[in-house]
Enzyme design. Structure first.
Site, PDB file in Angstrom:
ATOM      1  N   GLY A 169       0.462  -0.763   0.402  1.00 51.81           N
ATOM      2  CA  GLY A 169       0.425   0.197  -0.031  1.00 51.81           C
ATOM      3  C   GLY A 169       0.544   1.349  -0.007  1.00 51.81           C
ATOM      4  O   GLY A 169       0.109   2.285  -0.215  1.00 51.81           O
ATOM      5  N   GLU A 206       4.106   3.408   6.630  1.00 50.48           N
ATOM      6  CA  GLU A 206       2.979   2.893   6.193  1.00 50.48           C
ATOM      7  C   GLU A 206       1.327   3.689   5.556  1.00 50.48           C
ATOM      8  O   GLU A 206       1.564   5.338   5.019  1.00 50.48           O
ATOM      9  CB  GLU A 206       2.014   2.598   7.386  1.00 50.48           C
ATOM     10  CG  GLU A 206       0.842   2.055   7.658  1.00 50.48           C
ATOM     11  CD  GLU A 206       0.934   0.944   6.834  1.00 50.48           C
ATOM     12  OE1 GLU A 206       1.116   0.340   5.537  1.00 50.48           O
ATOM     13  OE2 GLU A 206       0.599  -0.686   7.102  1.00 50.48           O
ATOM     14  N   ASP A 207       1.021   3.374   4.596  1.00 52.35           N
ATOM     15  CA  ASP A 207      -0.180   3.959   4.122  1.00 52.35           C
ATOM     16  C   ASP A 207      -1.761   4.340   4.500  1.00 52.35           C
ATOM     17  O   ASP A 207      -1.660   5.660   4.718  1.00 52.35           O
ATOM     18  CB  ASP A 207      -0.725   2.714   2.801  1.00 52.35           C
ATOM     19  CG  ASP A 207      -1.419   1.855   3.811  1.00 52.35           C
ATOM     20  OD1 ASP A 207      -1.184   1.285   4.405  1.00 52.35           O
ATOM     21  OD2 ASP A 207      -2.077   0.939   2.347  1.00 52.35           O
ATOM     22  N   ASP A 263      -5.558   2.032  10.743  1.00 51.88           N
ATOM     23  CA  ASP A 263      -7.108   1.902  10.817  1.00 51.88           C
ATOM     24  C   ASP A 263      -7.638   1.706  12.467  1.00 51.88           C
ATOM     25  O   ASP A 263      -7.303   2.997  13.391  1.00 51.88           O
ATOM     26  CB  ASP A 263      -7.615   1.144   9.874  1.00 51.88           C
ATOM     27  CG  ASP A 263      -9.244   1.103   9.897  1.00 51.88           C
ATOM     28  OD1 ASP A 263      -9.863   1.548  10.676  1.00 51.88           O
ATOM     29  OD2 ASP A 263      -9.585   0.104   9.076  1.00 51.88           O
ATOM     30  N   LYS A 276      -6.986   6.497   9.966  1.00 49.75           N
ATOM     31  CA  LYS A 276      -8.356   7.123  10.398  1.00 49.75           C
ATOM     32  C   LYS A 276      -8.474   7.117  12.708  1.00 49.75           C
ATOM     33  O   LYS A 276      -8.875   6.006  13.221  1.00 49.75           O
ATOM     34  CB  LYS A 276      -9.593   5.934  10.229  1.00 49.75           C
ATOM     35  CG  LYS A 276      -9.287   5.498   9.024  1.00 49.75           C
ATOM     36  CD  LYS A 276      -9.708   4.643   8.460  1.00 49.75           C
ATOM     37  CE  LYS A 276      -9.808   4.129   6.243  1.00 49.75           C
ATOM     38  NZ  LYS A 276     -10.253   2.796   6.534  1.00 49.75           N
ATOM     39  N   PHE A 281     -13.786   3.610   3.653  1.00 48.60           N
ATOM     40  CA  PHE A 281     -13.285   2.580   3.256  1.00 48.60           C
ATOM     41  C   PHE A 281     -12.235   4.174   1.768  1.00 48.60           C
ATOM     42  O   PHE A 281     -13.662   4.628   1.118  1.00 48.60           O
ATOM     43  CB  PHE A 281     -13.391   1.767   2.847  1.00 48.60           C
ATOM     44  CG  PHE A 281     -12.722   0.741   2.148  1.00 48.60           C
ATOM     45  CD1 PHE A 281     -11.762  -0.361   2.837  1.00 48.60           C
ATOM     46  CD2 PHE A 281     -12.362   0.467   0.768  1.00 48.60           C
ATOM     47  CE1 PHE A 281     -10.997  -1.059   2.359  1.00 48.60           C
ATOM     48  CE2 PHE A 281     -11.530  -0.389  -0.385  1.00 48.60           C
ATOM     49  CZ  PHE A 281     -11.055  -0.980   0.821  1.00 48.60           C
ATOM     50  N   VAL A 282     -11.190   3.709   1.181  1.00 48.90           N
ATOM     51  CA  VAL A 282     -10.738   4.641   0.450  1.00 48.90           C
ATOM     52  C   VAL A 282      -9.648   3.853  -0.369  1.00 48.90           C
ATOM     53  O   VAL A 282      -9.845   2.815   0.054  1.00 48.90           O
ATOM     54  CB  VAL A 282     -10.629   6.180   1.061  1.00 48.90           C
ATOM     55  CG1 VAL A 282     -11.245   6.979   1.714  1.00 48.90           C
ATOM     56  CG2 VAL A 282      -9.138   5.642   1.823  1.00 48.90           C
ATOM     57  N   ASP A 300      -5.590   0.111  -1.918  1.00 44.58           N
ATOM     58  CA  ASP A 300      -6.538  -0.817  -3.121  1.00 44.58           C
ATOM     59  C   ASP A 300      -7.892  -1.156  -2.575  1.00 44.58           C
ATOM     60  O   ASP A 300      -8.026  -1.365  -0.821  1.00 44.58           O
ATOM     61  CB  ASP A 300      -5.979  -2.394  -3.293  1.00 44.58           C
ATOM     62  CG  ASP A 300      -5.621  -3.040  -2.017  1.00 44.58           C
ATOM     63  OD1 ASP A 300      -5.121  -2.678  -0.406  1.00 44.58           O
ATOM     64  OD2 ASP A 300      -5.497  -4.794  -2.220  1.00 44.58           O
ATOM     65  N   ARG A 332      -5.076   1.132  -6.583  1.00 49.29           N
ATOM     66  CA  ARG A 332      -3.783   1.444  -7.134  1.00 49.29           C
ATOM     67  C   ARG A 332      -3.174   2.636  -7.356  1.00 49.29           C
ATOM     68  O   ARG A 332      -2.728   3.362  -6.568  1.00 49.29           O
ATOM     69  CB  ARG A 332      -2.540   0.026  -6.094  1.00 49.29           C
ATOM     70  CG  ARG A 332      -2.928  -1.070  -5.016  1.00 49.29           C
ATOM     71  CD  ARG A 332      -1.614  -1.459  -4.432  1.00 49.29           C
ATOM     72  NE  ARG A 332      -1.976  -2.950  -3.818  1.00 49.29           N
ATOM     73  CZ  ARG A 332      -2.603  -3.314  -2.840  1.00 49.29           C
ATOM     74  NH1 ARG A 332      -2.028  -1.703  -2.122  1.00 49.29           N
ATOM     75  NH2 ARG A 332      -2.529  -4.258  -2.562  1.00 49.29           N
TER      76      ARG A 332
HETATM   77  P1  IMP Z   1      -5.502  -2.256  10.670  1.00 49.22           P
HETATM   78  O1  IMP Z   1      -4.354  -2.668  11.536  1.00 49.22           O
HETATM   79  O2  IMP Z   1      -6.327  -2.172  10.953  1.00 49.22           O
HETATM   80  O3  IMP Z   1      -4.934  -0.268  11.316  1.00 49.22           O
HETATM   81  O4  IMP Z   1      -5.047  -2.179   8.913  1.00 49.22           O
HETATM   82  C1  IMP Z   1      -4.292  -1.739   8.701  1.00 49.22           C
HETATM   83  C2  IMP Z   1      -3.937  -1.859   7.127  1.00 49.22           C
HETATM   84  O5  IMP Z   1      -5.672  -1.725   6.698  1.00 49.22           O
HETATM   85  C3  IMP Z   1      -3.651  -0.954   6.681  1.00 49.22           C
HETATM   86  O6  IMP Z   1      -2.697  -1.087   5.955  1.00 49.22           O
HETATM   87  C4  IMP Z   1      -3.981  -1.430   4.944  1.00 49.22           C
HETATM   88  O7  IMP Z   1      -3.078  -2.292   4.046  1.00 49.22           O
HETATM   89  C5  IMP Z   1      -5.508  -1.712   5.072  1.00 49.22           C
HETATM   90  N1  IMP Z   1      -6.850  -0.735   4.959  1.00 49.22           N
HETATM   91  C6  IMP Z   1      -7.218   0.182   6.531  1.00 49.22           C
HETATM   92  N2  IMP Z   1      -7.991   0.489   6.194  1.00 49.22           N
HETATM   93  C7  IMP Z   1      -8.308   1.064   4.833  1.00 49.22           C
HETATM   94  C8  IMP Z   1      -8.627   1.611   3.803  1.00 49.22           C
HETATM   95  O8  IMP Z   1      -9.343   2.766   3.585  1.00 49.22           O
HETATM   96  N3  IMP Z   1      -8.976   1.089   2.114  1.00 49.22           N
HETATM   97  C9  IMP Z   1      -7.730   0.021   2.117  1.00 49.22           C
HETATM   98  N4  IMP Z   1      -7.265  -0.611   2.705  1.00 49.22           N
HETATM   99  C10 IMP Z   1      -7.251  -0.027   4.860  1.00 49.22           C
END
Ligand code: IMP
Length: 179
Positions: free
Chosen positions: A48, A102-103, A106, A134, A155-156, A162, A168
Site C-alpha cells: 500500500g 505506511e499507507d 485504521d 483514521k 473505506f478509501v 486498494d 492502487r
Molecule cells: P489496521 O491494522 O486496521 O490499522 O489496518 C491496516 C491495513 O488495513 C492498512 O495497512 C491497509 O492495508 C488496510 N486498510 C485499512 N483501511 C483501509 C482503507 O480504507 N482502504 C484500503 N486499505 C485499508
C-alpha cells in the site's frame, strides 16, 4: 474526478491529487527538519505505501536508506492485525533511527504488532509516518509522529490503497459510496 466503479462497489471522489501532494510535501519537510544531520532508515510497508513512499522520499533532503518490507500475518494479510513476521528486512537496524512508512493506520493493530517486532531488533528509535490515519477507528494506543491527513472511518482507494487489489494506480483518492 468522477464516480468510479471497482468490481461490485462505487467510489466517489474524495481527495484530489494536488491536495495529497501538498500534504506529502509538508510531512517531508517536517521529517527533513527533525532528522537534520542524521541518516534514518525508511521502512516502507508494501504494497500500500509504494506510491506515498515514492513521493515522500523524493522530497526528503536527508541522506536516507530505504528498505521495502512486507508483513506476514497469521490469517492472510495485514487487516487481521496479527503480524507474525517482517519479510524483506535485509539490513541491521540496530542503533539506527527508523521511520516506518505506511499507507493507512485504521484500527492500529497492524502497526502495533509491527512496532513490537521492530523493537526486538534494538533500533535507536522508531517513528511512524503514515499517509492516512483514521482516529475514530483506532483501537489501541499508538504514538504516530507523522501523518499527512486524518480521515473519517470510511473505506478509501487510490494512491497506493486498494480494494481487492485494484485501484492502487489511481493518482487521487476515492471513498466507498454509502448506500
Ligand atoms: P489496521 O491494522 O486496521 O490499522 O489496518 C491496516 C491495513 O488495513 C492498512 O495497512 C491497509 O492495508 C488496510 N486498510 C485499512 N483501511 C483501509 C482503507 O480504507 N482502504 C484500503 N486499505 C485499508
Amino acid at each position: 474526478m468522477h464516480t468510479i466503479r471497482i468490481k461490485d462497489k462505487e467510489f466517489a471522489p474524495f481527495i484530489p491529487e494536488a491536495e495529497i501532494q501538498a500534504r506529502v510535501a509538508r510531512v517531508a519537510e517536517q521529517i527533513s527538519r527533525d532528522y537534520a544531520g542524521r541518516r534514518p532508515v525508511f521502512l516502507v510497508v508494501l504494497s500500500g505505501a509504494f506510491v506515498f513512499a515514492a513521493d515522500l522520499l523524493r522530497r526528503i533532503t536527508l541522506e536516507a536508506e530505504v528498505c521495502f518490507i512486507r508483513l506476514a500475518s497469521y490469517e492472510g494479510l495485514a487487516s487481521t492485525g496479527q503480524v507474525c513476521q517482517v519479510l524483506g528486512l535485509d539490513r541491521s537496524i540496530e542503533n539506527r533511527p527508523v521511520i516506518v512508512v505506511e499507507d493507512i493506520v485504521d484500527t492500529g493493530l497492524t502497526m502495533q504488532s509491527l512496532l513490537a517486532l521492530l523493537a526486538s531488533h534494538s533500533p535507536e528509535s522508531v517513528e511512524v509516518c503514515t499517509l492516512f490515519l483514521k482516529p475514530e477507528s483506532l483501537r489501541v494506543p499508538l504514538r504516530i509522529r507523522y501523518w499527512c491527513q486524518e480521515l473519517p472511518s470510511r473505506f478509501v482507494v487510490g494512491y497506493g490503497l486498494d480494494y481487492d487489489q485494484l485501484g492502487r494506480n489511481l493518482p487521487e483518492v476515492y471513498a466507498l459510496k454509502e448506500t
